[in-house]
Design an enzyme around this catalytic site. Structure first.
Site, PDB file in Angstrom:
ATOM      1  N   PRO A   1       1.737   7.542   0.026  1.00 20.45           N
ATOM      2  CA  PRO A   1       2.323   8.532  -0.878  1.00 20.45           C
ATOM      3  C   PRO A   1       3.782   8.287  -1.281  1.00 20.45           C
ATOM      4  O   PRO A   1       4.333   9.042  -2.074  1.00 20.45           O
ATOM      5  CB  PRO A   1       2.218   9.833  -0.071  1.00 20.45           C
ATOM      6  CG  PRO A   1       2.308   9.393   1.338  1.00 20.45           C
ATOM      7  CD  PRO A   1       1.607   8.052   1.401  1.00 20.45           C
TER       8      PRO A   1
ATOM      9  N   CYS B   1       0.887  -1.180   0.000  1.00 19.47           N
ATOM     10  CA  CYS B   1       0.000   0.000   0.000  1.00 19.47           C
ATOM     11  C   CYS B   1       0.917   1.220   0.000  1.00 19.47           C
ATOM     12  O   CYS B   1       1.091   1.882   1.026  1.00 19.47           O
ATOM     13  CB  CYS B   1      -0.922  -0.015   1.207  1.00 19.47           C
ATOM     14  SG  CYS B   1      -1.787  -1.589   1.450  1.00 19.47           S
TER      15      CYS B   1
ATOM     16  N   ASP C   1       1.773  -1.399   5.072  1.00 21.60           N
ATOM     17  CA  ASP C   1       1.268  -0.223   5.791  1.00 21.60           C
ATOM     18  C   ASP C   1      -0.167  -0.013   5.323  1.00 21.60           C
ATOM     19  O   ASP C   1      -0.432   0.732   4.400  1.00 21.60           O
ATOM     20  CB  ASP C   1       2.138   0.996   5.488  1.00 21.60           C
ATOM     21  CG  ASP C   1       1.796   2.180   6.361  1.00 21.60           C
ATOM     22  OD1 ASP C   1       1.748   2.018   7.588  1.00 21.60           O
ATOM     23  OD2 ASP C   1       1.565   3.276   5.811  1.00 21.60           O
TER      24      ASP C   1
ATOM     25  N   ASP D   1      -0.406   0.239  -5.318  1.00 23.52           N
ATOM     26  CA  ASP D   1      -1.506   0.950  -4.664  1.00 23.52           C
ATOM     27  C   ASP D   1      -2.789   0.692  -5.447  1.00 23.52           C
ATOM     28  O   ASP D   1      -2.782   0.650  -6.682  1.00 23.52           O
ATOM     29  CB  ASP D   1      -1.247   2.451  -4.577  1.00 23.52           C
ATOM     30  CG  ASP D   1      -2.069   3.093  -3.470  1.00 23.52           C
ATOM     31  OD1 ASP D   1      -1.545   3.254  -2.348  1.00 23.52           O
ATOM     32  OD2 ASP D   1      -3.260   3.416  -3.709  1.00 23.52           O
TER      33      ASP D   1
ATOM     34  N   CYS E   1      -1.318   3.739  10.954  1.00 21.33           N
ATOM     35  CA  CYS E   1      -1.184   4.997  11.688  1.00 21.33           C
ATOM     36  C   CYS E   1      -2.417   5.183  12.563  1.00 21.33           C
ATOM     37  O   CYS E   1      -2.959   6.267  12.696  1.00 21.33           O
ATOM     38  CB  CYS E   1      -0.945   6.183  10.768  1.00 21.33           C
ATOM     39  SG  CYS E   1      -1.644   6.087   9.147  1.00 21.33           S
TER      40      CYS E   1
ATOM     41  N   SER F   1       6.770   7.567   0.828  1.00 20.90           N
ATOM     42  CA  SER F   1       7.932   7.808   1.688  1.00 20.90           C
ATOM     43  C   SER F   1       8.659   6.509   2.047  1.00 20.90           C
ATOM     44  O   SER F   1       9.894   6.453   2.057  1.00 20.90           O
ATOM     45  CB  SER F   1       7.507   8.549   2.960  1.00 20.90           C
ATOM     46  OG  SER F   1       6.489   7.840   3.635  1.00 20.90           O
TER      47      SER F   1
END
Length: 533
Positions: free
Chosen positions: A310, A307, A388, A337, A441, A312
């Site tokens: 963006p 996944c 993630d 993605d 997160c 990083s």
């Protein structure tokens, strides 16, 4: 299961006919993915409202939730009711005992316990106005909260046992929601004040290298430029390599950088575009740091970022696997993605990173539902996988102002099954001896420990049914954080108990925002399709 997919971008030995069949196969898989899963799981989870079926009803409910402040109240109630270890290390009972002892000491010193004692006339007027208010939201703007904190002084400090510096930056509606529940959840006060502060500015020096000497020289140059601003930023104390930097000042964040230090911003922008440093949050760095620190992700590795947007973590992994290390061949990162738009943003981020073309060419982009990601045609599985996963994101509320207004526990509940499927698929795609790093997160154990525990149980029982092995060694095991990595970094073990809650406002009584419904048994949780939680 989807087979026959090549992840190599260049094909030189295959016929045009075969390449055409390959392309058609990719289109078929993509159409299948489009039918089987949405490309925006978080948006789907937020729309998961149980009995609310009409689109208009969903829109009305969503608008009310966002405007009323219900998300803040539910967040306080949910995490305040969770066991010790989920977000705090002291129970409400322990904190209440401490608070009572402090109150007794104040009483013996002759201080007045009369309500409103010590408040200025302006503060008393605001309190009277607040009592007469019929505003459903029970939240105030930032200016009013700051004024009330300053006016109440010691009275407010008894609620939030923190320094004056901490209190001066508390500006969140979250604290106003806490005000009405502070007697129930006194243990949450330091946690909520921390969440109300801006996220500190953080960045890291990139690790890519063509030659070791050039890498050392590059890092030395940037460190000399940063040391000029040592009053604002410096290396974190838990990183002995001094590659991670963070702001010293509480008010220095990404949003305030231009105002506080235009010169520092100029240094960061220049060196992030030339590939010297990456402006990345600390939490985002941890998965790749863990995989690299344990030796599972290294130069020459083949890595899957399931996944990826963006980007990083994709870039952080790329710096390591594509660096030249002796005779090893450059590694590769497959960046996947499910959302085409986010994948395009990821490609732009890689192009803007400043990394040499020799590195950026080692990224392969794919657009699949992570839970049914196809096996490589070569049959060679991945050395390491970064999972993630899509999540409720309530661990990012210090930088994302859109999370809390829409917060309910139903978002995490709705995402749980997808998270389980993605982690299971990751473990099927990693080679024997390889490692998957699962991360979110989110603070919610339903999205964290519940997913990991569920997958460990399911994968090992599944393997035992198929395997003819006589040993009792599990097929999948949990690995500890590498002991030598960031030795002073403060960590906490995962919890083994947590509570499951649901939220339906129309079924609640006696509360404008509605109440959480708690599920104490497996059967009750199963009624919410949460059997594995």
């Amino acid at each position: 299961k989807y087979h026959g997919c090549s992840f190599e971008a260049k094909t030189t030995t295959k016929s045009d006919c075969h390449v055409q069949r390959q392309e058609e196969h990719f289109r078929m898989v993509k159409r299948k993915n489009a039918n089987s899963a949405s490309n925006n799981p978080l948006s789907d989870a937020r729309r998961h409202k149980g009995k609310t079926s009409s689109k208009l009803e969903q829109q009305v409910q969503s608008l009310w939730h966002r405007k009323s402040g219900a998300g803040y109240a539910l967040f306080v109630s949910y995490y305040g009711s969770q066991p010790v270890g989920v977000v705090v290390e002291k129970s409400g009972k322990e904190c209440q005992m401490t608070s009572n002892n402090q109150s007794e000491e104040k009483g013996t010193s002759g201080s007045s316990n009369k309500q409103g004692a010590g408040l200025s006339r302006a503060a008393k007027k605001r309190r009277k106005k607040k009592k007469n208010s019929t505003n459903l939201s029970n939240v105030h703007d930032d200016t009013e909260i700051n004024e009330e904190i300053q006016d109440q002084g010691d009275n407010y400090a008894s609620i939030l046992p923190l320094s004056a510096a901490d209190l001066s930056v508390t500006k969140s509606k979250l604290l106003q929601a806490f005000e009405t529940r502070k007697s129930e959840f006194p243990h949450l006060s330091p946690f909520l004040v921390s969440l109300s502060k801006s996220l500190p500015l953080t960045f890291r020096l990139r690790q890519w290298q063509e030659k070791i000497s050039s890498s050392i020289s590059r890092n030395k140059d940037i460190k000399n430029k940063i040391i000029v601003h040592s009053d604002l930023v410096g290396p974190v104390e838990y990183d002995p390599m001094q590659m991670i930097y963070q702001s010293h000042k509480d008010d220095l964040s990404k949003a305030t950088l231009s105002r506080i230090s235009p010169l520092l911003k100029e240094v960061l922008v220049e060196n992030s575009t030339n590939g010297t440093l990456a402006r990345q949050e600390l939490g985002s760095m941890l998965p790749v740091l863990a995989l690299h620190g344990g030796g599972w992700l290294q130069s020459g590795s083949k890595v899957l970022d399931l996944c990826a947007s963006p980007g990083s973590k994709t870039l952080q992994a790329l710096e390591i696997v594509a660096s030249v290390d002796g005779s090893k061949k450059r590694g590769r990162v497959v960046a996947n993605d499910v959302h085409e738009g986010r994948l395009e943003s990821l490609k732009d981020a890689v192009e803007r990173s400043g990394l040499p073309e020799k590195f950026t060419s080692r990224v392969t982009y794919t657009n699949f539902d992570a839970s049914i990601f196809p096996l490589p045609k070569s049959g060679k599985l991945f050395d390491a996988i970064i999972a993630d996963v899509p999540c409720s994101g309530d661990g990012t509320i210090r930088k994302d102002k859109h999370i809390l207004p829409m917060w309910t526990p139903d978002t995490g509940n709705a995402l749980h099954k997808l998270q389980v499927k993605i982690l299971e698929r990751a473990l099927e795609l990693v080679k024997v001896g390889g490692v998957v790093c699962y991360s979110t997160c989110s603070l919610n154990p339903v999205e964290d420990e519940a997913v990991v525990a569920s997958v460990l149980e399911k994968m090992n029982s599944k393997e035992n049914e198929k395997s003819e092995r006589t040993d009792e060694k599990p097929a999948v095991e949990l690995i500890e954080w590498p002991s030598q990595l960031l030795p002073k970094f403060i960590r906490r073990p995962g919890v083994k108990k947590w509570k499951i809650a649901g939220y339906m406002r129309e079924e609640s009584e006696g509360n404008d925002f509605g109440d959480l419904s708690w599920f104490q048994t497996f059967e009750e949780a199963s009624s919410l399709e949460m059997s594995h939680a």
